[in-house]
Every structure is written in structure tokens, then in C-alpha cells.
Scaffold this motif. Structure first.
Motif, short mmCIF file in Angstrom:
data_model
loop_
_atom_site.label_atom_id
_atom_site.label_comp_id
_atom_site.label_asym_id
_atom_site.label_seq_id
_atom_site.Cartn_x
_atom_site.Cartn_y
_atom_site.Cartn_z
N LYS A 78 0.83 -1.21 0.00
CA LYS A 78 0.00 0.00 0.00
C LYS A 78 0.87 1.26 0.00
CE LYS A 78 -1.35 -1.52 3.71
NZ LYS A 78 -1.57 -2.05 4.98
N THR A 79 1.85 1.29 0.91
CA THR A 79 2.68 2.48 1.01
C THR A 79 3.52 2.66 -0.26
OG1 THR A 79 2.72 2.31 3.40
CG2 THR A 79 4.44 3.64 2.40
N THR A 80 3.91 1.54 -0.87
CA THR A 80 4.65 1.64 -2.13
C THR A 80 3.79 2.34 -3.19
OG1 THR A 80 5.72 -0.43 -1.56
CG2 THR A 80 5.96 0.32 -3.82
N CYS A 81 2.49 1.98 -3.21
CA CYS A 81 1.57 2.66 -4.11
C CYS A 81 1.57 4.17 -3.87
CB CYS A 81 0.14 2.15 -3.88
SG CYS A 81 -0.31 0.88 -5.02
N PHE A 82 1.48 4.53 -2.58
CA PHE A 82 1.48 5.95 -2.21
C PHE A 82 2.75 6.63 -2.69
CE2 PHE A 82 -1.36 7.56 1.36
CZ PHE A 82 -2.46 7.00 0.77
N ASN A 83 3.87 5.95 -2.46
CA ASN A 83 5.15 6.54 -2.83
C ASN A 83 5.28 6.74 -4.33
OD1 ASN A 83 6.12 6.89 -0.26
ND2 ASN A 83 7.15 4.91 -0.18
N MET A 84 4.62 5.86 -5.08
CA MET A 84 4.67 6.03 -6.54
C MET A 84 3.78 7.20 -6.97
SD MET A 84 4.89 2.31 -8.30
CE MET A 84 3.66 1.45 -7.35
N ILE A 85 2.62 7.30 -6.34
CA ILE A 85 1.71 8.39 -6.71
C ILE A 85 2.31 9.74 -6.33
CG2 ILE A 85 -0.57 9.42 -6.29
CD1 ILE A 85 -1.60 6.54 -5.89
N SER A 86 2.93 9.81 -5.12
CA SER A 86 3.42 11.10 -4.65
C SER A 86 4.82 11.42 -5.14
CB SER A 86 3.38 11.15 -3.12
OG SER A 86 4.13 10.09 -2.59
N GLY A 87 5.38 10.56 -5.98
CA GLY A 87 6.65 10.90 -6.62
C GLY A 87 7.89 10.46 -5.88
N PHE A 88 7.73 9.77 -4.72
CA PHE A 88 8.92 9.34 -3.98
C PHE A 88 9.61 8.17 -4.68
CE2 PHE A 88 7.21 12.04 -0.79
CZ PHE A 88 8.29 12.40 -0.01
N TYR A 89 8.82 7.31 -5.35
CA TYR A 89 9.41 6.26 -6.16
C TYR A 89 9.04 6.51 -7.62
CZ TYR A 89 9.85 3.41 -1.88
OH TYR A 89 10.15 2.94 -0.64
N ALA A 90 9.96 6.23 -8.52
CA ALA A 90 9.60 6.20 -9.93
C ALA A 90 9.16 4.78 -10.24
CB ALA A 90 10.80 6.59 -10.79
N PRO A 91 7.92 4.58 -10.68
CA PRO A 91 7.44 3.23 -10.90
C PRO A 91 8.26 2.49 -11.96
CG PRO A 91 5.79 4.86 -11.56
CD PRO A 91 6.93 5.61 -10.97
N SER A 92 8.37 1.16 -11.80
CA SER A 92 9.09 0.37 -12.80
C SER A 92 8.30 0.33 -14.09
CB SER A 92 9.30 -1.06 -12.30
OG SER A 92 9.70 -1.08 -10.97
N ASP A 93 6.99 0.41 -13.92
CA ASP A 93 6.14 0.31 -15.09
C ASP A 93 4.82 1.02 -14.79
OD1 ASP A 93 5.58 -0.50 -17.62
OD2 ASP A 93 6.07 -2.62 -17.25
N GLY A 94 4.12 1.45 -15.84
CA GLY A 94 2.80 2.03 -15.65
C GLY A 94 2.82 3.55 -15.52
N ARG A 95 1.63 4.13 -15.44
CA ARG A 95 1.50 5.58 -15.45
C ARG A 95 0.65 6.06 -14.27
NH1 ARG A 95 4.58 7.76 -18.01
NH2 ARG A 95 5.71 6.19 -19.13
N VAL A 96 0.89 7.29 -13.87
CA VAL A 96 0.00 7.97 -12.92
C VAL A 96 -0.50 9.23 -13.61
CG1 VAL A 96 -0.22 9.03 -10.65
CG2 VAL A 96 1.42 7.19 -11.00
N LEU A 97 -1.82 9.39 -13.69
CA LEU A 97 -2.38 10.58 -14.32
C LEU A 97 -3.12 11.38 -13.27
CD1 LEU A 97 -3.88 8.89 -17.50
CD2 LEU A 97 -1.69 10.06 -17.32
#
Lengths: 261, 348
Positions: A45-64
Motif C-alpha cells: 500500500k505504502t509503495t503505491c502511495f510513494n509512486m503516486i506522490s513521486g517518492f518512487y519512480a514506478p518500474s512500469d505504468g502511469r499515474v495521471l
């Protein structure tokens, strides 16, 4: 009229070496809703948050966000775009006062710059004053105004949680990410918090995504939710359907629970 | 809350009192005591600039001696006359642009600060991506590089011989003028919302990022401003002591400033000012332990360097028993002083 999608994730995936922390997470979040992301500990869950808020650059996929691609933009720009977050383990600026903490949140919308401060320009003095006023106003909403001059780290736990949300709201977000806001609270405090989350949604015209691993607390407040387990989305839907979903029950209680039932 | 106007008036009055004191000092104090006053002013500038970098932004920087060296050499080259330079550069002739360069003292000091700031900006860009101890090691390396460079570009710095007879323009008024300017500049920054964001970066970087703060940019800004004032301090010091050479800018110079900042309290400007005054005076006063001491007929021979031993012990005790330093993170406020008077009034 169909409600507007404010945040969308497409095939969001995060891999740490051989471990896939989040796999193929798809979500459409409508403006003005309160939605939840739940799952057992370590579900991603927190990894999801970190991807949405820019703390992690996702390995794959997009955030709009509002139709614009914000995948991989640094956190401070995501915040500027209108996405604010809190942290699971409270992260306040401990040596600053309560008021200073909220003022820092206002900084992202501040127009005057540091050199104007040094030159003692009236425009800057005026804005700094307005920021202090606005911050006091926010503290009032959160019932913290009497603590404005206290050091943030000296506050009791519950007040620290509220301060963190107040600080996030100071950045004038449209989208708020709350990472386990009810962690460490007793059932009564949790109930109050849920009511409070509904209130601030109205007052600040927010869309809220919150993480919880305690299913009971989110059932009351969320309109829609996603359930993660080992990085995979095992269920999605309104609370009633989630409650009845055997996969969710299994993830939370283990297989025996289903057999017993 | 006290009114802004009253605060400004109090500040102006305090400045006036300081000016009167300096005027008195100038006429009544000997050269030795005046020199101590001058050193206090320079140390305040240096301590404030390091406190901005380390105490307020949380960047453990040990590069102060390097920035001071840059300021000192720049200023010296600009204020020495061409004839003086002709005499000094005996090993190798100076480059024509070094030989010809000349500027009034104010311009020279500002130039020293600006070049130090520019170098701060350039080295800060890669270095500030490092955290904590690594940044300390890297900036320490930077300061050493500057020192070695000064040793090895004799056509600019006159190599190991350094400069002698630098004009002593840095009188008590210049030093305290710059000191007040630095104090004003840094106090304004620290008390503004920009200062709050620096504090935020120091206390919790991820949270600061989440609050929309471009932490790299702000760290670089704070580092550059700090380097600027370190350069100014170095420039004034060069004119004050009239002799500079690469050996002067060893790590111990950074250590002196660091000691002042830590003793005064990381994150307290008041602490830096008070510690600058106290430590500068103590360092001079403690010279008596290096003189022969008579106890009755028995004579203890003086040991050179003894005062540094005493000082190290003192520092040890401060770290052991009062780790937050003299002031912790507290600051002097006019309200506070006024409150003191008010309380006294009530008792009567």
C-alpha cells in the motif's frame, strides 16, 4: 453527468530487484470521493502511495493527475500540482513550532522569494503575515491553535497526527493521501477521525485516498476501495462487496476462517 | 506579540549603543584590545555563516577554511598596490591580470564574498547530493584542495610564501559594519518562511519534499549564502592580520569556527554571537597558562600550546554536560528582555 476522474493509475508496477512490491495496480478515482487502499501488512500500500506522490519512480505504468501524466515527477512538483500526503510514521519538523510546521506547508504557494525578505520589501512582509494568518486559521480548524507556539515534537500523539494533516492541507491540495491516519488510535479516536476526514473533504473540496490495514475503520468512511495482497489487487469495489469477498477474508484471516464459516 | 515598530526602534538603539561603545573603544583601548574586538566581529561573521549551513539547514560542512581562503586571497590581490605585488612575487612573476588588479576595499571584500559564493555554488551542486558525514568528508576535501591549490599556483597566490603587508583597511568600523550586515541578513532569512523551510529540510527531508520544497535548490541556496559570508569573513581577516599564506587555512581554522557554533548552540544565532565573543576573549585570556607560573619560590615553566589543551578540555565538558550548547535553539528576543524588566517592576 459522469463525475470527473481526478487521479488514475494505469498498470502501476514497482519492482525492487526480484521482488514485485506492487503489480499492475489500476485505479480510477473520482473527484470528491473518499476511497481506501487496504490490505495486510507488507501488501504494497505504502509503495503505491510513494509512486503516486513521486517518492518512487514506478518500474512500469502511469499515474495521471487531472489528465496530466505525473509519472516519475519529483515529490515537490507533485505537491505543487495539488497532491499532498501524510506519512505512516509521523514525520513532523520536530524542532519547529506547530505554527512553523504549517507555515512550511504554505511555502509552496508563496510568491515572494527569499531575497525580498532580506530587502525588507512590503510585498514580502504582507505575504508572510498572510501566511501566518492562514496557518493559524488551519490550526483552528484542527483544534490546535492553543498549541501554536509549542515545539511540534512535544505534542501528544493524536495532536501530531492532526498537525500532519493540517500541514498537508496548507499546501492547498485537491488530492490528499493519508497513510494509516488511524494507526495507534483507540476505537473512539478512530471514529472521531473518520468523521473529521469527512468534514475536511467538504470544507476543503478534497478527494481523499487513505491507507488502512484495519478493515473495520475504513468500511464506514470509504465509498470505494482496493484490496492489495502481496502486491496484487485481489478485490475492488464498494465496502459491502469487499466485506463479502472470500478472497479478502482469506487474505485477512487465513483459509481456515472460510472453512469455519 | 510586540509591535514591529518597537522592535525596529530597539534594534536601532542597540546599534547606536554598539556604535558608541566602538567609538569609545577606538579612543580608549590599545592596539591589542582593539585587535581582539576586530577578531570578535570576524568570528561572529564566520560563526553565523556556518550556523546557517550546519545549524539551520543541517548540512555538515567542514569547508569553511576553503571559502575563507578564497575570500582572503581575492581581497588581498585587489587591495595590494601593483608595486607591493612586484616586490612580493619573487619566485615567479604574477599573471598580468593579478598584477594589475586593484579595487577599493569595499569592492574587494564584496568580490571576495562573491567569488567564494560562486565556488560554493559550483562545488555545492555535486556535493550537496551527499548526506551527513559524507558531506562533511567531501567538504573537508574541498577545503584541502583549495589550500593545496594556493600552494601550487604561485603566479596568483605567491605559493607557500603567501602575502605580506596586506593593507590594514579592516578597522573596527568596517569589521563591525560587515558583522551587523551579516547578522541582519541571516536573521532576516532565518525568521522568514524561507528560514522555516530550511529548518524543515534539517528536521525531515522526505517530509520537506512532500511539502513541495525543492530541497536540493534550497540547500544549494543556503550553502551559497553561507559561503558568501565565509568569503567576506576571510577577506576581512586577511586585511586584519596583514599576512596570509596557505598554512593559515588548515583544517584547524574550520575547527575554530565549528567550535564556536557548537558551543553557542546549533540553530541559535544568539548563541553564535555570544560564543564568538566568549571564545575569542577566552582564547586570548588563556595565554597566561602558557607563561611561567610562580607558586611561592617554585616556578612552573610555561608550555606553549597549553591553552589549546585547556580549551579542548572545556569543549569536552560542554559536549558531555550541555550538548545543545550555550543557547540550545533559543534566540534572544526583545520581548524576553522587556519581560525581565516588567517582572522586576512588579516585585517593587
Amino acid at each position: 453527468m459522469k463525475p470527473e476522474v481526478i487521479l488514475e493509475t494505469r498498470k502501476l508496477t514497482m519492482r525492487f530487484g526480484g521482488l514485485t512490491a506492487v503489480d499492475d495496480f489500476n485505479a480510477k478515482i473520482y473527484k470528491g470521493s473518499i476511497v481506501g487502499l487496504i490490505g495486510p501488512n507488507g501488501a504494497g500500500k505504502t509503495t503505491c502511495f510513494n509512486m503516486i506522490s513521486g517518492f518512487y519512480a514506478p518500474s512500469d505504468g502511469r499515474v495521471l493527475f487531472k489528465g496530466a501524466d505525473i509519472t516519475g515527477t519529483p515529490p515537490h512538483e507533485v505537491c505543487r500540482a495539488g497532491v499532498a500526503r501524510t506519512f505512516q510514521n509521523i514525520r513532523l519538523f520536530g524542532n519547529g513550532t506547530v505554527l512553523q510546521n504549517v507555515m512550511v506547508g504554505c511555502h509552496v504557494r508563496q510568491k515572494t522569494s527569499w531575497w525580498q525578505t532580506v530587502l525588507y520589501l512590503p510585498s514580502n512582509l504582507k505575504e508572510e503575515k498572510a501566511i501566518a494568518e492562514k496557518s493559524r486559521g488551519l490550526l483552528k480548524v484542527f483544534g490546535l491553535e492553543h498549541l501554536a507556539g509549542e515545539k511540534a515534537k512535544s505534542l501528544p500523539y493524536g495532536a501530531q497526527r492532526r498537525l500532519e494533516i493540517a500541514r498537508a492541507l496548507a499546501t492547498e491540495p485537491q488530492f490528499l493521501l493519508l497513510d494509516e491516519p488511524a494507526a495507534g488510535m483507540n476505537p473512539q479516536e478512530t471514529n472521531e477521525l473518520m468523521g473529521f476526514i469527512r468534514d475536511i473533504r467538504e470544507q476543503f473540496k478534497l478527494t481523499i485516498l487513505l491507507i488502512e490495514h484495519d478493515m473495520k475503520v475504513v468500511m464506514g468512511v470509504c465509498e470505494h476501495m482496493w484490496v492489495l495482497d502481496y502486491g496484487e489487487t485481489i478485490a475492488e469495489g464498494p465496502p459491502e462487496s469487499i466485506k463479502a469477498n472470500p478472497k479478502v477474508i482469506e487474505a485477512y484471516l487465513g483459509e481456515e476462517a472460510i472453512a469455519d464459516a | 506579540m510586540m509591535e514591529r515598530k518597537l522592535k525596529i526602534i530597539s534594534n536601532i538603539m542597540a546599534t547606536a549603543v554598539l556604535a558608541m561603545f566602538l567609538w569609545w573603544a577606538q579612543t580608549n583601548l590599545g592596539a591589542y584590545h582593539t585587535q581582539i574586538l576586530n577578531l570578535i566581529a570576524v568570528n561572529i561573521i564566520l560563526a553565523l555563516s556556518l550556523n546557517l549551513i550546519y545549524g539551520f539547514t543541517g548540512m555538515f560542512s567542514l569547508g569553511h577554511a576553503g571559502f575563507m581562503a578564497i575570500g582572503a586571497y581575492t581581497c588581498s590581490i585587489l587591495i595590494m598596490t601593483p608595486a607591493q605585488k612586484e616586490m612580493l612575487f619573487i619566485l615567479q612573476k604574477a599573471y598580468p591580470w593579478v598584477q594589475e588588479a586593484g579595487a577599493p576595499f569595499v569592492v574587494a571584500v564584496v568580490a571576495g564574498g562573491l567569488i567564494a559564493a560562486l565556488v560554493g555554488l559550483v562545488v555545492g551542486a555535486p556535493l550537496l547530493r551527499l548526506g551527513d558525514d559524507y558531506l562533511g568528508i567531501a567538504t573537508l576535501g574541498f577545503a584541502e584542495i583549495i589550500r593545496v591549490l594556493a600552494n601550487n599556483i604561485p603566479r596568483i597566490t605567491n605559493g607557500a610564501l603567501g602575502f605580506k603587508g596586506i593593507p590594514g583597511y579592516a578597522n573596527i568600523w568596517w569589521n563591525f559594519g560587515w558583522c551587523l550586515f551579516a547578522l541582519y541578513f541571516i536573521v532576516r532569512i532565518v525568521n522568514s518562511n524561507f528560514g522555516n523551510t530550511l529548518m524543515a529540510i534539517r528536521d525531515d527531508e522526505p517530509a520537506a519534499k512532500a511539502m513541495g520544497i525543492n530541497i536540493f535548490r534550497y540547500k544549494l541556496l543556503s550553502f551559497t549564502i553561507g559561503s558568501f559570508f565565509a568569503g567576506i569573513g576571510g577577506a576581512l581577516l586577511a586585511s586584519l592580520v596583514s599576512t596570509i599564506d596557505p598554512k593559515m587555512f588548515l583544517f584547524t581554522l574550520t575547527f575554530n569556527v565549528l567550535m564556536i557554533v557548537v558551543c553557542g548552540g546549533l540553530g541559535s544565532l544568539t548563541g553564535s554571537v555570544l560564543a564568538s565573543i566568549a571564545i575569542t576573549i577566552l582564547l586570548e585570556w588563556l595565554r597566561f597558562v602558557e607563561n611561567p607560573i610562580f607558586i611561592g619560590d617554585f616556578e612552573l615553566k610555561g608550555i606553549p600550546g597549553m591553552r589549546m589543551v585547556v580549551f579542548s578540555l572545556a569543549l569536552l565538558f560542554i559536549i558531555l554536560f550541555r550538548r545543545e550548547g550555550l543557547m540550545g535553539m533559543r534566540e534572544f528576543r526583545w520581548e524576553w528582555l522587556l519581560g525581565l524588566f516588567r517582572k522586576r517592576g512588579e516585585v517593587k
